[in-house]
Design a protein around this motif. Structure first.
Motif, PDB file in Angstrom:
ATOM      1  N   HIS A   4      51.183  40.273  53.951  1.00 22.79           N
ATOM      2  CA  HIS A   4      52.101  39.417  54.718  1.00 22.79           C
ATOM      3  C   HIS A   4      53.538  39.706  54.294  1.00 22.79           C
ATOM      4  O   HIS A   4      53.780  40.316  53.255  1.00 22.79           O
ATOM      5  CB  HIS A   4      51.771  37.942  54.477  1.00 22.79           C
ATOM      6  CG  HIS A   4      51.913  37.544  53.040  1.00 22.79           C
ATOM      7  ND1 HIS A   4      50.896  37.715  52.124  1.00 22.79           N
ATOM      8  CD2 HIS A   4      52.958  37.048  52.342  1.00 22.79           C
ATOM      9  CE1 HIS A   4      51.309  37.314  50.932  1.00 22.79           C
ATOM     10  NE2 HIS A   4      52.564  36.903  51.036  1.00 22.79           N
ATOM     11  N   VAL A   5      54.460  39.217  55.125  1.00 23.23           N
ATOM     12  CA  VAL A   5      55.882  39.321  54.794  1.00 23.23           C
ATOM     13  C   VAL A   5      56.302  38.012  54.144  1.00 23.23           C
ATOM     14  O   VAL A   5      55.910  36.930  54.604  1.00 23.23           O
ATOM     15  CB  VAL A   5      56.721  39.565  56.070  1.00 23.23           C
ATOM     16  CG1 VAL A   5      58.209  39.456  55.781  1.00 23.23           C
ATOM     17  CG2 VAL A   5      56.393  40.937  56.659  1.00 23.23           C
ATOM     18  N   ALA A   6      57.078  38.100  53.069  1.00 20.74           N
ATOM     19  CA  ALA A   6      57.634  36.886  52.458  1.00 20.74           C
ATOM     20  C   ALA A   6      59.144  36.915  52.635  1.00 20.74           C
ATOM     21  O   ALA A   6      59.786  37.910  52.297  1.00 20.74           O
ATOM     22  CB  ALA A   6      57.281  36.838  50.976  1.00 20.74           C
ATOM     23  N   SER A  35      55.632  43.949  46.715  1.00 21.86           N
ATOM     24  CA  SER A  35      56.519  45.048  47.138  1.00 21.86           C
ATOM     25  C   SER A  35      57.793  44.460  47.719  1.00 21.86           C
ATOM     26  O   SER A  35      57.794  43.350  48.236  1.00 21.86           O
ATOM     27  CB  SER A  35      55.830  45.939  48.176  1.00 21.86           C
ATOM     28  OG  SER A  35      55.551  45.215  49.355  1.00 21.86           O
ATOM     29  N   VAL A  36      58.866  45.212  47.589  1.00 21.60           N
ATOM     30  CA  VAL A  36      60.171  44.758  48.057  1.00 21.60           C
ATOM     31  C   VAL A  36      60.712  45.810  49.022  1.00 21.60           C
ATOM     32  O   VAL A  36      60.676  47.004  48.724  1.00 21.60           O
ATOM     33  CB  VAL A  36      61.138  44.607  46.860  1.00 21.60           C
ATOM     34  CG1 VAL A  36      62.525  44.216  47.345  1.00 21.60           C
ATOM     35  CG2 VAL A  36      60.605  43.584  45.877  1.00 21.60           C
ATOM     36  N   HIS A  37      61.188  45.377  50.173  1.00 18.20           N
ATOM     37  CA  HIS A  37      61.661  46.317  51.194  1.00 18.20           C
ATOM     38  C   HIS A  37      63.086  45.961  51.579  1.00 18.20           C
ATOM     39  O   HIS A  37      63.337  44.898  52.148  1.00 18.20           O
ATOM     40  CB  HIS A  37      60.738  46.268  52.418  1.00 18.20           C
ATOM     41  CG  HIS A  37      59.307  46.507  52.066  1.00 18.20           C
ATOM     42  ND1 HIS A  37      58.672  47.706  52.287  1.00 18.20           N
ATOM     43  CD2 HIS A  37      58.393  45.709  51.443  1.00 18.20           C
ATOM     44  CE1 HIS A  37      57.426  47.630  51.837  1.00 18.20           C
ATOM     45  NE2 HIS A  37      57.228  46.426  51.319  1.00 18.20           N
ATOM     46  N   LEU A  38      64.008  46.858  51.230  1.00 18.75           N
ATOM     47  CA  LEU A  38      65.426  46.614  51.509  1.00 18.75           C
ATOM     48  C   LEU A  38      66.026  47.873  52.106  1.00 18.75           C
ATOM     49  O   LEU A  38      65.350  48.891  52.230  1.00 18.75           O
ATOM     50  CB  LEU A  38      66.148  46.256  50.199  1.00 18.75           C
ATOM     51  CG  LEU A  38      65.836  44.879  49.606  1.00 18.75           C
ATOM     52  CD1 LEU A  38      66.296  44.811  48.161  1.00 18.75           C
ATOM     53  CD2 LEU A  38      66.480  43.757  50.419  1.00 18.75           C
ATOM     54  N   LYS A  39      67.312  47.797  52.460  1.00 18.44           N
ATOM     55  CA  LYS A  39      68.001  48.997  52.963  1.00 18.44           C
ATOM     56  C   LYS A  39      69.211  49.217  52.069  1.00 18.44           C
ATOM     57  O   LYS A  39      70.370  49.032  52.473  1.00 18.44           O
ATOM     58  CB  LYS A  39      68.384  48.799  54.425  1.00 18.44           C
ATOM     59  CG  LYS A  39      68.979  50.018  55.078  1.00 18.44           C
ATOM     60  CD  LYS A  39      67.993  50.839  55.883  1.00 18.44           C
ATOM     61  CE  LYS A  39      68.634  52.132  56.370  1.00 18.44           C
ATOM     62  NZ  LYS A  39      67.766  52.952  57.194  1.00 18.44           N
ATOM     63  N   VAL A  42      58.111  41.682  50.367  1.00 18.65           N
ATOM     64  CA  VAL A  42      59.275  40.799  50.247  1.00 18.65           C
ATOM     65  C   VAL A  42      60.469  41.400  51.004  1.00 18.65           C
ATOM     66  O   VAL A  42      60.903  42.516  50.707  1.00 18.65           O
ATOM     67  CB  VAL A  42      59.641  40.588  48.760  1.00 18.65           C
ATOM     68  CG1 VAL A  42      60.969  39.852  48.627  1.00 18.65           C
ATOM     69  CG2 VAL A  42      58.534  39.840  48.035  1.00 18.65           C
ATOM     70  N   ILE A  43      60.922  40.686  52.014  1.00 14.31           N
ATOM     71  CA  ILE A  43      62.136  41.068  52.763  1.00 14.31           C
ATOM     72  C   ILE A  43      62.966  39.784  52.804  1.00 14.31           C
ATOM     73  O   ILE A  43      62.744  38.920  53.655  1.00 14.31           O
ATOM     74  CB  ILE A  43      61.792  41.535  54.204  1.00 14.31           C
ATOM     75  CG1 ILE A  43      60.713  42.621  54.176  1.00 14.31           C
ATOM     76  CG2 ILE A  43      63.051  42.011  54.930  1.00 14.31           C
ATOM     77  CD1 ILE A  43      60.232  43.072  55.550  1.00 14.31           C
ATOM     78  N   PRO A  44      63.875  39.608  51.820  1.00 16.54           N
ATOM     79  CA  PRO A  44      64.442  38.274  51.596  1.00 16.54           C
ATOM     80  C   PRO A  44      65.103  37.603  52.807  1.00 16.54           C
ATOM     81  O   PRO A  44      64.834  36.440  53.095  1.00 16.54           O
ATOM     82  CB  PRO A  44      65.470  38.518  50.481  1.00 16.54           C
ATOM     83  CG  PRO A  44      64.978  39.734  49.769  1.00 16.54           C
ATOM     84  CD  PRO A  44      64.336  40.580  50.823  1.00 16.54           C
ATOM     85  N   ASP A  45      65.956  38.318  53.514  1.00 13.41           N
ATOM     86  CA  ASP A  45      66.734  37.666  54.567  1.00 13.41           C
ATOM     87  C   ASP A  45      65.907  37.524  55.851  1.00 13.41           C
ATOM     88  O   ASP A  45      65.180  38.444  56.235  1.00 13.41           O
ATOM     89  CB  ASP A  45      67.990  38.501  54.825  1.00 13.41           C
ATOM     90  CG  ASP A  45      68.847  37.901  55.905  1.00 13.41           C
ATOM     91  OD1 ASP A  45      68.964  36.672  55.954  1.00 13.41           O
ATOM     92  OD2 ASP A  45      69.390  38.676  56.726  1.00 13.41           O
TER      93      ASP A  45
END
Ligand code: NDP
Ligand code: AKG
Ligand code: MG
Length: 741
Positions: free
Chosen positions: A172-174, A251-255, A376-379
């Protein structure tokens, strides 16, 4: 009008640069016959670093090709083929500097801390090279990215592997539920050209100017938003606990590349929270050795090497204790122990989320096996679209490349639109207070409450690009007779203003009979996926970030990789920018070349871009030979796909170089077969014969080198002679091409 038509072919980095060593000589030979000059400009990370320090480098200084191309992009003559380049994180930038210094370039070190004016200047020059420093300069237009029918048909005939989805997948996305950019966005439309000021007013009344002057135009939208450090930390703390409880990977997914100021800070905060016990215990020594959270835990491993062995071992043991107590991290390379939190540029959301979705919603664990993961995609601005895809896959299973529809994209990106142009207006706030954006008369336009450590950002979206984008969307919907959906979120202040503009500008066009809608991103995703599963196509018309995300997501599901996309940027002043594919520079591919002399890079994006570039030249400069070259290249690409001559993934079959040979063979054959231009027909007849007769010899020569390591003399700045030698191992092919020239 220039007397000789000119195409600029960019020289970039990593796998696309290696491929260029093999493909460009072929392209140059073919185009020279039609009196078209193909010139290269070097915009690799190494070249951009070198071009930034002319004084220090003296006779070794090189011109700034990126600046030259930036100037060219706003002229009608521009015809640029742009290959993917490295958008460097700080660790990559530092590695590149080191490599260039070792090659004898007198570059200054990257200053970690800046005190003197000279250090400030050096740091500013390096920071200009960092992150996505190339694309925003060249993208003086909006984007039209799609899979041509021939490519879509190829994928239907030769589907890539898609991992099965389980209905009970725990992936899932958090995302945050408050304190993020989404929750704080404010926007205003500018009435008359002006300049705005951004300043922080601390609680004690002290004013600090964050940016003195930002020019704004009439009709432009500016928006501001804040991400709270405290809210981010408590969010991530809870998600770490939850991942542990649920037994899923974290896992953390950012740009961190394109959002080069905000996202490394967010990454650093996640590193800080995850490793907090070990980091607290060794805080003093870590500070002393200059460990920077924002560069990832890889930075810690690199720096502790300077410490005595026993101290190093102690820190490593405490980090191991963290791993034992915390949830397992998703791995970038489980063999080498590289985790998701090692380097901020290793996990880039546009490619990493689709890869996870393609792999059953799983990522790699330390055990070298795939596992369910918390992503984890914070915003919240865009995180929710991925959760919508995950829910769809859980309910309906994996997507089927043999039957699924296509999702082309029309993306707003001109003039550094939206978040991707916000770096110079993004700040980590030093004191509690408010950030105010005021006009030149001192009137307040926007105000945001902030606390120390928060990230404030302001974005700009100019009006002319929005008008151009709406026009492009209508044209694309008309040309492909496909519904077009504007993905805009009425809950976001910025999107609210864009919706008004879209509604107004749609009236400038004939939309009779077209199905054009405006939907929130989550609704648009659900609607699009439902159609996709039925085999129906749907155009996504999006802002800059969703453009980036969706042009990896859908191609990766539909075609296996975004490298197979046609990616055209009609420049607003009449020129053409032809991007190759939609993906990145595939660092893994370089490693494979060096280890086993095999390059898996698929140059289909380059073939498609070249055909579009030649067509642009033909149409705009009345160059009939360019049109013949374009048409025959299209035919060659079709045949290339029909005969499945794309590079394979493993030693033993043709790689990138073999695929270039087949393209040359089919292109020469198509030129020899056409009768529109008899001079070209005659010129290519002999080459077609030679290549046809020597197919087996050439493929054997190309494949014979595979399986052994090869030295190309560098990573960021490989040695041109060694690389050319490695990438052109067939004497028979080289001789045939040389004869044409
Ligand atoms: N336009 C540009 O200039 C862009 C640049 N970048 C930059 O690229 C670097 C790497 O980014 P990352 O997000 O890892 O993305 P990449 O697209 O480079 O890598 C992800 C994966 O995509 C596949 N892939 C991409 N291109 C090709 C190709 N032509 N042929 C075959 N496979 C391909 C490979 O996957 P598989 O394992 O499935 O074979 C690859 O391992 C970063 O520096 C980033 O900033 C990223 C995006 C765009
Ligand atoms: O410029 C970059 O860093 C990446 C660009 C990108 O990912 C895209 O435009 O799809
Ligand atoms: Mg992208």
């Amino acid at each position: 009008m220039p007397t000789r038509s000119k195409i600029i072919y960019t020289f970039t980095d990593e796998a696309p640069a290696l491929a260029t060593y093999s493909l460009l000589p072929i392209v140059e030979a073919f185009t020279a016959s039609a009196d078209i000059a193909v010139e290269t400009r070097d915009i690799s990370l190494a070249a951009r670093i070198l071009a930034s320090f002319p004084e220090q480098l003296g006779t070794k200084a090189i011109p700034d090709h990126l600046a030259e191309l930036g100037d060219l992009a706003v002229t009608p003559e521009a015809n640029i083929i742009k290959l993917p380049n490295i958008s460097a994180s700080t660790p990559q930038l530092q590695a590149a500097i080191k490599e260039l210094q070792a090659q004898g370039y007198a570059l200054p070190d990257y200053p970690e801390t800046v005190t003197t004016d000279a250090e400030k200047e050096t740091r500013a020059r390096y920071d200009k090279v960092k992150g996505s420093a190339v694309n925003p300069v060249l993208r003086e237009g909006n984007s039209d990215r799609r899979a041509p029918l021939s490519v879509k048909n190829y994928a239907r005939k030769h589907p890539h592997k898609m991992g099965a989805w389980a209905a009970d997948s725990k992936s899932h996305v958090a995302h945050m539920s408050n304190g993020d950019f989404y929750g704080s966005e404010k926007a205003v439309q500018i009435e008359a050209a002006d300049a705005v000021k951004i300043e922080l007013i601390a609680q004690d009344g002290t004013a600090t100017v964050l940016k003195e002057k930002t020019s704004v135009e009439a009709g432009e939208i500016i928006d501001s938003a804040v991400l709270s450090k405290k809210a981010l930390r408590s969010f991530i703390a809870a998600e770490i606990e939850d991942a542990k409880k649920q037994g899923v990977l974290l896992s953390v997914h950012l740009k961190a590349t394109m959002m080069k100021v905000s996202d490394p800070i967010m990454f650093g905060q996640i590193v800080a929270e995850f490793y907090k016990d070990a980091l607290a215990k060794h805080a003093a020594v870590l500070e002393q050795i200059g460990f920077n959270l924002n560069n990832g835990i890889g930075d810690l491993y690199a720096r502790i090497k300077a410490l005595p062995a026993d101290q190093q071992a102690q820190i490593e043991a405490d980090i191991q204790a963290v791993y034992a107590a915390r949830p397992s991290l998703a791995m970038v390379n489980s063999d080498k122990g590289i985790t998701n939190l090692h380097v901020p540029s290793d996990v880039i959301v546009d490619a990493s989320m689709p890869a996870m979705i393609r792999d059953s919603g799983k990522m790699w664990g330390t055990d070298g096996q795939l596992h369910d993961t918390k992503a984890v995609i914070p915003d919240r601005c865009y995180a929710t679209i991925y959760q919508a895809v995950i829910e769809d896959c859980k309910a309906n299973g994996a997507f089927d490349p043999t039957t699924m529809g296509s999702v082309p994209n029309v993306g707003l990106m001109a003039k550094k639109a939206e978040e991707y142009g916000s770096h110079d207006k993004t700040f980590q706030i030093k004191a509690d207070g408010v950030v105010r954006v005021t006009d030149s008369k001192g009137n307040l336009l926007m105000e945001q409450a902030v606390e120390a450590g928060d990230i404030f950002r302001m974005c700009q979206t100019k009006d002319a690009p929005i008008q151009d984008w709406v026009k492009l969307a209508v044209n694309r919907a008309r040309a492909s007779n496909t519904p077009a959906i504007f993905w805009l979120d009425p809950k976001r202040a910025h999107d609210g203003v864009v919706v008004e503009k879209v509604q107004a500008y749609l009236k400038d066009h004939n939309t009779d009979g077209l199905d054009i809608r405006i939907m929130s991103p989550v609704d648009a995703m659900k609607f699009t996926l439902e159609r996709t599963r039925k085999g129906l196509d749907t155009i996504s018309v999006t802002g800059n970030v969703l453009r980036d995300y969706l042009t990896d997501l859908f191609p990766i599901m539909e075609l296996g990789t975004s490298a197979k996309m046609l990616s055209i940027v009609p420049l607003m002043n009449g020129g053409g920018l032809f991007e190759t594919g939609a993906g990145g520079s595939a660092p893994k591919h370089v490693q494979q070349l060096v280890e086993e002399n095999f390059l898996r890079w698929d140059s289909l994006g380059e073939f498609l871009a070249l055909a579009a570039s030649l067509e642009h030249l033909g149409v705009n400069y009345n160059n009939s030979k360019a049109l013949v070259l374009s048409k025959t290249l299209d035919q060659a690409t079709g045949q290339f796909l029909d005969n499945n001559k794309s590079p394979s993934r493993k030693v033993g079959n043709i790689d990138n170089r073999g695929s270039h040979f087949y393209l040359a063979l089919y292109w020469a054959q198509a030129l020899a077969a056409q009768t529109e231009d008899t001079a070209l027909q005659a010129q290519f007849g002999e080459l077609a014969k030679t290549l046809t007769a020597n197919e087996a010899t050439i493929v054997a020569e190309l494949n014979a080198v595979q399986g052994k390591p090869v030295d190309i003399g560098g990573y960021y700045a490989p040695n041109p002679e060694l690389t050319s030698k490695a990438m052109r191992p067939s004497n028979t092919l080289n001789a045939a091409i040389a004869k044409l020239k």
